[in-house]
Design an enzyme around this catalytic site. Structure first.
Site, short mmCIF file in Angstrom:
data_model
loop_
_atom_site.label_atom_id
_atom_site.label_comp_id
_atom_site.label_asym_id
_atom_site.label_seq_id
_atom_site.Cartn_x
_atom_site.Cartn_y
_atom_site.Cartn_z
CG HIS A 109 -2.02 1.05 1.27
ND1 HIS A 109 -3.26 0.57 0.35
CD2 HIS A 109 -2.26 2.17 1.66
CE1 HIS A 109 -4.11 1.95 0.67
NE2 HIS A 109 -3.25 2.77 1.45
CG HIS A 130 -10.53 3.39 2.54
ND1 HIS A 130 -11.15 3.70 3.98
CD2 HIS A 130 -9.09 3.80 2.80
CE1 HIS A 130 -10.09 4.18 4.69
NE2 HIS A 130 -8.98 4.07 4.04
#
Length: 728
Positions: free
Chosen positions: A54, A100
């Site tokens: 990420h 998300h």
């Protein structure tokens, strides 16, 4: 002195505790080499989040380097909180998209809400005032209760945060496909406006300059959120609910206003949002970009409760927080500002000239790491890919019932009206929204000018799975067409790459081929990539989502006056621009009839996209057209039906196609509606019918489709409502 009970460096190594944090044996060994010793618990936690997929893009970085990132209008490209593009008159547009996905799968309301909050802070950290929100959402089929629950929660979270913070949601997309069962995609985009001289960077420099923390007090929420976002979802994922952050839009609003005031202070050196990896990423990245060191005194960090350890402070992803570096001696000016906005703030450290990332708590050292290796030396993996193998399939489309098929496609939630969701979003706050959600792109006036910003957020999945290289080109071109459809000049783009586990050869190849196609399209369409995000490991119990690149693109409208009359009227002529081929592989028709994706050689002509797009855009600006829509999912038949349903009026059209070809998804096509008395000179344009008739009628080479407008409109508008009326 407070003592924190944590594993020792030896215990971390012997029990391989670093693996639970997402680090491999080789990565742990690299950390040891960098430090010249075994890392302690706080240090290995810091490396684990900074080297997560990420934060480090360790599987995707080589592919991202293909993207064109510069252009005559690009003021700031990838590497900062968001991209910045010139729009003239000393103004710029600032924008970015973020994912998300994993948090929304576990806690849909908070996952979506904090996705909105995080992307807003990215824009604000550059110094821009947000003017638009967009979202791209994907779920499993809406017939399943679990998918209804996720959809309901995500939409409520987006509306709950966005409405409170006062930013209109102007565009987006929502799709439903079984491939997203258990792993929804929630991608949020924000667009802001800034003056050139107010652009900020996330940098820490100037020895002795203080580091200021502002925002919510740090809690234990979101610890290892970046690591959680870098692994597959499984039955154990529910236990990681604490990794989902909790948003507070009211504090978010105050933080936004305080930050926008702070950037007017000349003593501000640098600012960055505390997003993924929280205080760790913001402070270490600012030091790296400033070529400096940083020393944080963690006992000074505002905390929600007693006993929070340095490890927890550094890895927490508590929301609504910013980190600033200011000139020495001016810190009280900033603290007074934040106090005025009733925000917690504190000086928690200072910039050093040591090139070290040092963390202490009441004088005890909890981390001492060289800045550059932490930020810049994450491992990069180049793997062996393998193209997916498809069985040869020749589906028979010769005997479809066109009328029945049209109604089924029109009322599928993917192609039906999304008003169930959009009605929960504030679309007009700020009073500058010109075109609201539901059409090709959202359009927002730039306050105090005649200019407007058009924005769209579009993804592609089935075609990327079908043919990753061509599918990559298609998703960029789709966004381009949507901006053309409102008369804007496409400027630049941001991307969110949603894929499965890149360690699997077929998925790695999908990522490689699709990004190559995207890069080619960006160059051909002159839309450089100025920001972006990568979300990998989107798998549930080993089953990957479709490869789903999502493109956010912004366009400039120099003078909004033409939009006043940009609407169709009864008697206007409908033109089809393009050509229809039997392109069914990857289409919604194929999904409806056969529930699979058959490989085809579907392709896109980028040179033609530019020529056709420019011609249509000029016709809009010249006031010759009343409405334009790019033909997409469901083909020309569904697009004409959507136009009729949106305006709740009939239309008649005759097309030189078979019944099945009404639903072919040949690339590069448009429907344009010309105003009465206006001459059209667009290559490939053919008059096919009239807008504003009593009934909806399509004629093909095989027959005729005739539908009652009210029935058709109710089916289109009510499809999602019907799915969501049951208790979820």
């Amino acid at each position: 002195m407070v003592k924190f009970l944590e594993p020792t460096a030896n215990e971390i190594k012997e029990n391989k505790l670093y693996q639970d944090m997402g680090l491999s044996d080789k990565e742990y060994d690299k950390v040891v080499d960098i430090l010249g010793r075994m890392p302690n618990y706080t240090e290995i936690g810091i490396f684990s989040v900074m080297w997560s997929e990420h934060c480090s893009y360790k599987h995707s970085k080589p592919f991202l380097k293909q993207f064109p990132t510069t252009g005559e209008r690009v003021l700031m490209g990838p590497g900062e909180g968001a991209g910045v593009v010139d729009i003239g008159d000393n103004q710029a547009v600032v924008f970015k998209v973020e994912s998300h996905n994993h948090p929304s799968a576990i806690e849909p309301y908070q996952g979506a809400a904090t996705g909105v909050g995080g992307i807003v802070r990215d824009i604000v950290s550059i110094g821009a005032r947000p003017i638009q929100l967009l979202n791209s959402l994907r779920f499993g089929e809406l017939t399943e209760k679990q998918n209804q629950r996720l959809f309901k929660g995500v939409v409520a979270g987006i509306g709950g945060y966005g409405n409170c913070i006062g930013i209109p949601t102007v565009a987006g997309e929502i799709e439903f496909d079984r491939q997203y069962e258990g792993n929804p995609l929630v991608n949020a985009m924000c667009v802001g406006i800034i003056d050139h001289d107010k652009i900020q960077k996330g940098t820490a420099k100037g020895e002795g300059n203080p580091v200021i923390y502002v925002g919510l007090k740090t809690g234990r929420d979101g610890i290892h959120g970046a690591t959680f976002a870098s692994e597959e979802l499984s039955e154990e994922s529910e236990s990681k609910r604490p990794s989902v952050q909790i948003g507070d839009p009211f504090v978010g609003k105050k933080l936004m206003e305080a930050t926008l005031k702070a950037i007017t202070f000349p003593e501000l050196v640098g600012i960055q949002d505390m997003g993924a990896a929280g205080l760790t990423s913001s402070s270490s990245e600012m030091a790296a970009k400033g070529g400096s060191g940083i020393h944080l005194e963690l006992e000074k960090v505002p905390t929600r409760e007693a006993g929070i350890s340095p490890y927890e402070m550094m890895l927490s992803e508590t929301q609504e927080r910013m980190l600033l570096v200011v000139e020495k001696g001016t810190e009280q000016k900033f603290l007074d500002l934040f106090d005025h906005y009733e925000l917690d703030s504190a000086v928690i450290g200072q910039v050093t000239d040591t090139d070290r990332f040092v963390l202490t708590y009441e004088g005890e050292v909890f981390a001492d790491i060289p800045v550059q290796p932490l930020s810049d030396e994450a491992p990069v993996y180049i793997l062996e890919g393998r193209a997916a193998q498809f069985d040869a399939v020749n589906h028979d489309y010769s005997n479809i019932d066109a009328q029945d098929t049209l109604m089924k496609l029109l009322s599928h939630p993917t192609m039906a009206s999304k008003n169930w969701a959009y009605s929960q979003y504030d679309q007009q706050v700020g009073a500058n929204t010109i075109i609201k959600p539901g059409l090709s792109a959202g359009v927002t006036r730039v306050e105090g000018t005649k200019k407007a910003i058009a924005a769209t957020l579009d993804g592609e999945a089935r075609y990327v799975f079908n043919n990753p290289y061509e599918g990559g080109k298609m998703v960029v071109a789709e966004a381009y067409r949507n901006l053309i459809s409102v008369g804007s000049l496409p400027l630049a783009m941001t991307d969110c790459l949603n894929y499965g586990n890149p360690e699997k050869p077929e998925i790695y190849q999908q990522l490689a081929d699709s990004t190559r196609g995207m890069a080619e399209a960006c160059g051909a369409l002159n839309t450089p990539v100025v920001s972006g995000n990568v979300s990998l490991y989107n798998e549930t119990k080993g089953d990957a989502i479709f490869p789903t690149p999502v493109v956010g693109m912004v366009g400039l409208i120099e003078d909004v006056d033409y939009l006043v009359d940009f609407k169709p009227s009864k008697g206007d002529t409908i033109y089809f621009v393009g050509e229809v081929k039997p392109d069914f592989g990857g289409s919604q028709l194929e999904k409806l009839l056969f529930n699979e994706v058959a490989h085809t050689d579907v392709a896109i002509d980028l040179e033609q996209e530019v020529a056709r797009g420019e011609a249509i855009r000029q016709h809009i600006i010249d006031g010759k057209l009343g409405h334009v829509q790019a033909v997409g999912k469901g083909g020309v038949g569904v697009k004409l039906a959507q136009i009729a349903a949106y305006f709740n009026t009939g239309l008649e059209a005759q097309l030189d196609v078979s019944d099945a070809e009404l639903f072919a998804e040949t690339q590069g096509n448009y429907i344009v509606i010309a105003k009465q008395g206006k001459e059209i000179d667009i290559d490939g344009a053919e008059a096919i019918g009239t807008f504003g008739t009593e009934s909806f009628k399509l004629s093909t080479n095989q027959g005729e489709v005739t539908l009652d407008v009210n029935r058709m409109t109710e089916a289109w508008k009510g499809a999602i409502h019907a799915c969501m009326t049951s208790e979820v």
